[in-house]
Design an enzyme around this catalytic site. Structure first.
Site, PDB file in Angstrom:
ATOM      1  N   LYS A  24       1.491  -0.818  -4.308  1.00  0.00           N
ATOM      2  CA  LYS A  24       1.630  -2.152  -4.837  1.00  0.00           C
ATOM      3  C   LYS A  24       0.578  -3.075  -4.245  1.00  0.00           C
ATOM      4  O   LYS A  24       0.285  -4.120  -4.793  1.00  0.00           O
ATOM      5  CB  LYS A  24       3.000  -2.733  -4.474  1.00  0.00           C
ATOM      6  CG  LYS A  24       4.180  -1.996  -4.994  1.00  0.00           C
ATOM      7  CD  LYS A  24       5.460  -2.655  -4.510  1.00  0.00           C
ATOM      8  CE  LYS A  24       6.648  -1.781  -4.795  1.00  0.00           C
ATOM      9  NZ  LYS A  24       7.863  -2.317  -4.169  1.00  0.00           N
ATOM     10  N   GLY A  25       0.030  -2.697  -3.120  1.00  0.00           N
ATOM     11  CA  GLY A  25      -0.823  -3.592  -2.346  1.00  0.00           C
ATOM     12  C   GLY A  25      -2.051  -4.120  -3.054  1.00  0.00           C
ATOM     13  O   GLY A  25      -2.486  -5.237  -2.794  1.00  0.00           O
ATOM     14  N   GLU A  46      -8.301  -0.370  -4.324  1.00  0.00           N
ATOM     15  CA  GLU A  46      -7.386  -0.307  -3.181  1.00  0.00           C
ATOM     16  C   GLU A  46      -7.453  -1.607  -2.393  1.00  0.00           C
ATOM     17  O   GLU A  46      -8.494  -2.249  -2.342  1.00  0.00           O
ATOM     18  CB  GLU A  46      -7.779   0.880  -2.295  1.00  0.00           C
ATOM     19  CG  GLU A  46      -6.940   1.075  -1.061  1.00  0.00           C
ATOM     20  CD  GLU A  46      -5.463   1.357  -1.317  1.00  0.00           C
ATOM     21  OE1 GLU A  46      -4.772   0.459  -1.841  1.00  0.00           O
ATOM     22  OE2 GLU A  46      -5.002   2.443  -0.959  1.00  0.00           O
ATOM     23  N   ASP A  47      -6.334  -1.955  -1.771  1.00  0.00           N
ATOM     24  CA  ASP A  47      -6.301  -3.178  -0.970  1.00  0.00           C
ATOM     25  C   ASP A  47      -7.020  -3.006   0.361  1.00  0.00           C
ATOM     26  O   ASP A  47      -7.818  -3.835   0.753  1.00  0.00           O
ATOM     27  CB  ASP A  47      -4.868  -3.671  -0.759  1.00  0.00           C
ATOM     28  CG  ASP A  47      -3.938  -2.629  -0.132  1.00  0.00           C
ATOM     29  OD1 ASP A  47      -4.361  -1.478   0.122  1.00  0.00           O
ATOM     30  OD2 ASP A  47      -2.756  -2.965   0.092  1.00  0.00           O
ATOM     31  N   LYS A  99     -11.204  -1.257   7.226  1.00  0.00           N
ATOM     32  CA  LYS A  99     -10.882  -1.337   8.652  1.00  0.00           C
ATOM     33  C   LYS A  99     -11.381  -0.047   9.320  1.00  0.00           C
ATOM     34  O   LYS A  99     -10.600   0.841   9.638  1.00  0.00           O
ATOM     35  CB  LYS A  99      -9.370  -1.494   8.829  1.00  0.00           C
ATOM     36  CG  LYS A  99      -8.963  -2.005  10.186  1.00  0.00           C
ATOM     37  CD  LYS A  99      -7.461  -1.975  10.390  1.00  0.00           C
ATOM     38  CE  LYS A  99      -6.704  -3.010   9.624  1.00  0.00           C
ATOM     39  NZ  LYS A  99      -5.259  -3.032  10.010  1.00  0.00           N
ATOM     40  N   PHE A 102      -3.081  -6.295  12.163  1.00  0.00           N
ATOM     41  CA  PHE A 102      -2.180  -6.036  11.043  1.00  0.00           C
ATOM     42  C   PHE A 102      -2.269  -7.233  10.117  1.00  0.00           C
ATOM     43  O   PHE A 102      -1.875  -8.342  10.477  1.00  0.00           O
ATOM     44  CB  PHE A 102      -0.734  -5.816  11.514  1.00  0.00           C
ATOM     45  CG  PHE A 102       0.093  -5.169  10.450  1.00  0.00           C
ATOM     46  CD1 PHE A 102       0.196  -3.796  10.382  1.00  0.00           C
ATOM     47  CD2 PHE A 102       0.736  -5.931   9.490  1.00  0.00           C
ATOM     48  CE1 PHE A 102       0.936  -3.183   9.376  1.00  0.00           C
ATOM     49  CE2 PHE A 102       1.468  -5.334   8.483  1.00  0.00           C
ATOM     50  CZ  PHE A 102       1.569  -3.962   8.431  1.00  0.00           C
ATOM     51  N   VAL A 103      -2.828  -7.017   8.926  1.00  0.00           N
ATOM     52  CA  VAL A 103      -3.087  -8.109   7.988  1.00  0.00           C
ATOM     53  C   VAL A 103      -2.146  -8.048   6.801  1.00  0.00           C
ATOM     54  O   VAL A 103      -1.733  -6.970   6.363  1.00  0.00           O
ATOM     55  CB  VAL A 103      -4.558  -8.117   7.520  1.00  0.00           C
ATOM     56  CG1 VAL A 103      -5.484  -8.471   8.666  1.00  0.00           C
ATOM     57  CG2 VAL A 103      -4.965  -6.786   6.902  1.00  0.00           C
ATOM     58  N   ASP A 106       1.288  -6.138   2.466  1.00  0.00           N
ATOM     59  CA  ASP A 106       2.619  -6.497   2.919  1.00  0.00           C
ATOM     60  C   ASP A 106       2.942  -5.936   4.294  1.00  0.00           C
ATOM     61  O   ASP A 106       2.236  -5.101   4.832  1.00  0.00           O
ATOM     62  CB  ASP A 106       3.663  -5.949   1.934  1.00  0.00           C
ATOM     63  CG  ASP A 106       3.863  -4.444   2.084  1.00  0.00           C
ATOM     64  OD1 ASP A 106       5.013  -4.011   2.288  1.00  0.00           O
ATOM     65  OD2 ASP A 106       2.873  -3.685   1.994  1.00  0.00           O
TER      66      ASP A 106
END
Length: 180
Positions: free
Chosen positions: A42-43, A98-99, A130, A151-152, A158
């Site tokens: 979902k990201g 992709e996120d 990353k 952690f973003v 999410d």
């Protein structure tokens, strides 16, 4: 929820500007070609929607869902496809949207899986990269931003299904995810 954000890492304006640039680059690279954009759910959905609107030309959309995280902040290393593509990609140019590329485990599996379906080409566009967390090498063809090992969340990303609706990328306070 907003008191859980340590700081804004990438503003809404910077996101929109970079997504537009990526759309122009992809449009130029695939001029006259049909492209299948594959959203990794979902990201990537926010990024995917904005990117799709910024690409000129013949674009079709499809969705896939795979995971190696669940509700954790650490990858399990085991990749599962939860929702597969609706249409075959054989003979088509596929761009996976992709996120974030983190460990690389999920994307490595997904890209190899799509290549095995005899796509004409398979490329990757990632909003965030990353590299400090990489355990499996993954080539990012189109990259939005390189981010440090925080952690973003936000703009689709999410933590335990929260924070996706933030219009920016923020750093989540450690006490939020370490307390669960």
């Amino acid at each position: 929820m907003l008191d859980s954000i340590k700081e804004v890492l990438i503003t809404q304006e910077a996101l929109q500007e970079r997504v537009a640039e990526l759309g122009k680059q992809i449009s130029a690279d695939y001029k006259g070609e049909e492209v299948v954009l594959v959203c990794v759910l979902k990201g990537a959905v926010m990024f995917f929607a904005d990117l799709a609107r910024s690409i000129e030309g013949d674009v079709t959309l499809d969705f896939i869902s795979c995971s190696s995280y669940g509700n954790s902040t650490q990858s399990s290393g085991v990749v599962r496809i939860m929702k597969d593509l609706d249409k075959p990609v054989e003979g088509k140019h596929v761009i996976v949207v992709e996120d974030i590329v983190d460990t690389g485990n999920t994307l490595h599996y997904l890209l190899e899986n799509l290549k095995s379906r005899n796509a004409k080409s398979v490329r990757l566009v990632a909003l965030l990269n990353k590299p400090d967390r990489r355990t499996v090498e993954v080539h990012v063809d189109y990259q939005g931003f390189v981010v440090p090992d925080y952690f973003v969340v936000g703009y689709g990303l999410d933590y335990a299904e929260q924070y996706r609706n933030l219009p920016y990328i923020g750093i989540l306070k450690e006490e939020v995810y370490q307390s669960k």
